[in-house]
Design a protein around this motif. Structure first.
Motif, short mmCIF file in Angstrom:
data_model
loop_
_atom_site.label_atom_id
_atom_site.label_comp_id
_atom_site.label_asym_id
_atom_site.label_seq_id
_atom_site.Cartn_x
_atom_site.Cartn_y
_atom_site.Cartn_z
N UNK A 184 0.79 -1.22 0.00
CA UNK A 184 0.00 0.00 0.00
C UNK A 184 0.82 1.27 0.00
N UNK A 185 1.85 1.35 0.83
CA UNK A 185 2.65 2.57 0.87
C UNK A 185 3.36 2.80 -0.44
N UNK A 186 3.78 1.72 -1.11
CA UNK A 186 4.41 1.86 -2.42
C UNK A 186 3.41 2.42 -3.42
N UNK A 187 2.19 1.93 -3.41
CA UNK A 187 1.17 2.42 -4.33
C UNK A 187 0.84 3.88 -4.04
N UNK A 188 0.72 4.22 -2.77
CA UNK A 188 0.48 5.63 -2.41
C UNK A 188 1.55 6.53 -3.00
N UNK A 189 2.80 6.12 -2.91
CA UNK A 189 3.92 6.90 -3.42
C UNK A 189 3.81 7.07 -4.94
N UNK A 190 3.48 5.98 -5.65
CA UNK A 190 3.35 6.06 -7.11
C UNK A 190 2.22 7.01 -7.50
N UNK A 243 2.37 8.26 -11.29
CA UNK A 243 2.78 7.09 -12.09
C UNK A 243 1.57 6.50 -12.81
N UNK A 244 1.74 6.16 -14.07
CA UNK A 244 0.64 5.62 -14.88
C UNK A 244 0.72 4.11 -15.02
N UNK A 247 -5.81 0.80 -2.03
CA UNK A 247 -5.79 2.07 -1.29
C UNK A 247 -7.03 2.24 -0.42
N UNK A 248 -8.16 1.74 -0.84
CA UNK A 248 -9.36 1.84 0.00
C UNK A 248 -9.19 1.07 1.32
N UNK A 249 -8.32 0.03 1.28
CA UNK A 249 -8.11 -0.77 2.48
C UNK A 249 -7.31 -0.03 3.55
N UNK A 250 -6.69 1.09 3.17
CA UNK A 250 -5.84 1.85 4.09
C UNK A 250 -6.63 2.36 5.30
#
Length: 552
Positions: free
Chosen positions: A294-300, A305-306, A317-320
């Motif tokens: 999740x943190x990696x996706x948040x950063x992208x 990032x596309x 991200x909704x699971x955060x």
């Protein structure tokens, strides 16, 4: 003459070119590199080294480390290049198997559809308008297309079973912890399993035997099985919910097949299984996916990032923001559901279910990505939540002519028992023979040793020519010519898919397996001949068959 592994590698790369499915692969090794390793394997075998998997090729899902190939989990920005293999890969290579590459998947192993990847949607091996199933999409299709002998996937919610069902192959989902997940990008670390795909049960079991860890999860003292016939639990028809057209009938035929094999069929309430299945994504357990990446996706996302699949990114991200108290409440509810489910299962050896309720098209998934995916997990999502083992196997065809698959699900550590039960479900396939495999001919014992049974003597449709080949033992070559052909005496035998696979694996050139049209207009797999082997041979079609030619 090329040695066995080298020959197999060359066949694989020729097959890759022929099928033209680039979306299957994320990291494919250069052919020259694979050939070099193949030569080394064959040299070791020639020197007397015992390599039980020599000559076998495999692929690994793109979230499993293969040394020297990027591990991406289908997210290019996540890529890293491991310097060593994941333990499961290392064990297979130690036994002589050759890793061909890494395969495409639903990004971060989030999905059952096989379409959520920047590398493209992986199309079904048999019908390219339909999904392959996910998340282990590329691995399943690589096996189904005959490129590799087996492949590794992962299964958290059904990712090692749904693609198996949709592509007509076997998927073994072992008890959690029997196969190490070190070197695997986690989806839900507490639930993840490394699984294996193969075209036959024995091939899958052989690979799994080398993957399993003797130092993994401790084997508990299993209760003694009560004597008597196999006991198979099935739900009432109404509890299966909405199925694709003809799927209920296909499932009932599988139930009847087990009953005919002597199994005792008993009914259970499926409600605790389906209620738990809904919790995997609708409840708090999905928060573990955020823990993984999740943190990696948040950063992208923050960087614009596309390369993220929007559906996958949205789920994770909704699971955060799921509150901790919901997780504890869901754990309590899951424990209650598990107790009810195991009570329903009782002393049954396995629960038999369709692997999925239907097989959507690519267009249907694109129109409703979340709804389509949720439907596919109806029968698979609860397995790991309940700490159960499962095996998915083909069980016939749907009305659309596509594979129909079922699962046998049982308590943890009953993996071997489930595989034994799955053998009872294997459909008997027809095989048309016109030459050395005919009754009384030199190769007929091959059929008998595989448990084949004679069905009838007939003839082909009048569209073939028969040639006498210069082989040992002597055999004919059947070739389809259409106009100008004639009917040729044929025997139809029935044998298991496993047996047919063994025949195919040992089939020498110039013989190939193809569909033979019979006199009644039906088709059956049969031995044909490559046309380029016919120059210089004698056309013996006028004799009406191989036996008549031998007796002339």
């Amino acid at each position: 003459m090329p040695s066995p592994t080298l020959t197999r590698v060359r066949q694989a790369y020729a097959r890759i070119e022929a099928v033209d499915r680039p979306e299957v692969w994320i990291g494919l090794r250069p052919q020259a590199e694979a050939e070099q390793e193949a030569r080394a394997i064959d040299a070791r075998v020639a020197a007397g080294e015992h390599l039980p998997l020599a000559g076998k090729l495999f692929a690994a899902k793109g979230n499993i480390d293969v040394a020297g190939l990027p591990t991406t989990a289908a997210c290019p920005a996540y890529a890293y290049t491991p310097w060593e293999d994941a333990p499961v890969v290392a064990r297979l290579r130690t036994a002589g198997a050759l890793a061909l590459g890494t395969t495409n998947l639903d990004q971060f192993a989030t999905g059952l559809v096989g379409t959520r990847s920047p590398h493209g949607a992986v199309r079904n091996a048999l019908d390219p308008t339909r999904i392959s199933g996910g998340s282990s999409s590329g691995s399943a299709v690589a096996v189904a297309l005959g490129i590799v002998d087996f492949a590794l996937g992962t299964d958290t919610a059904g990712s090692g079973r749904v693609p198996a069902a949709f592509n007509g192959i076997v998927g073994l989902k072992p008890t959690r912890g029997l196969v190490p997940t070190t070197g695997v990008v986690p989806a839900c670390a507490s639930l993840d399993c490394v699984t294996v795909f193969a075209r036959t049960l024995p091939e899958a079991e052989q690979a799994l035997a080398f993957m399993a860890s003797p130092s993994g999860r401790e084997l508990p003292a299993l209760p003694q099985r009560a004597p008597g016939p196999w006991r198979i639990a099935v739900p009432p028809r109404a509890q299966l919910g909405e199925l694709d057209e003809g799927w209920a009938e296909a499932y009932e035929a599988a139930v009847e097949r087990l009953a005919a094999a002597g199994a005792e069929i008993r009914h259970l309430d499926l409600t605790p299984f389906t209620d738990a299945a809904a919790m995997l994504y609708e409840g708090a357990f999905v928060a573990e996916r955020y823990t993984a990446v999740g943190s990696f996706i948040d950063k992208l996302i923050a960087e614009g990032d596309t390369g993220l699949d929007p559906t996958v990114a949205g789920i994770i991200t909704r699971a955060r923001d799921i509150p901790a108290h919901q997780l504890y409440a869901d754990q309590d509810r899951l424990a209650a559901l598990r107790t009810r489910a195991l009570t329903q299962l009782g002393d049954a050896d396995a629960l038999l279910l369709p692997t999925a309720p239907g097989h959507p098209t690519l267009a249907e998934v694109a129109a409703d990505p979340l709804g389509a995916n949720a439907r596919l997990g109806r029968f698979t999502n609860s397995t790991n939540l309940f700490d159960l083992a499962a095996v998915a196997v083909p069980a016939g065809l749907t009305p659309a002519g596509l594979p129909f698959g079922v699962m046998l699900i049982g308590p943890a550590f009953t993996d071997e028992r489930l595989a034994r039960l799955a053998r009872l479900l294997q459909p008997r396939l027809r095989l048309a023979v016109v030459g050395a495999h005919l009754s009384g001919q030199p190769l007929n014992p091959q059929l008998l040793s595989l448990g084949a049974e004679w069905e009838r003597t007939t003839a082909t449709a009048p569209v073939y020519r028969l040639h006498a080949l210069s082989t040992a033992p002597p055999k004919p070559g059947l070739v389809h010519v259409g106009e100008g052909g004639a009917a040729v005496e044929t025997e139809v035998w029935r044998l298991s898919a496993e047996g047919l696979g063994q025949l195919l694996a040992a089939l020498p050139r110039p013989m190939v397996l193809g569909q033979v049209e019979l006199a009644d207009g039906t088709h059956a797999p049969g031995f044909l001949c490559e046309p380029d082997a016919l120059p210089g041979t004698t056309d013996i079609t006028a004799y009406g068959g191989w036996r008549a030619y031998l007796n002339h």
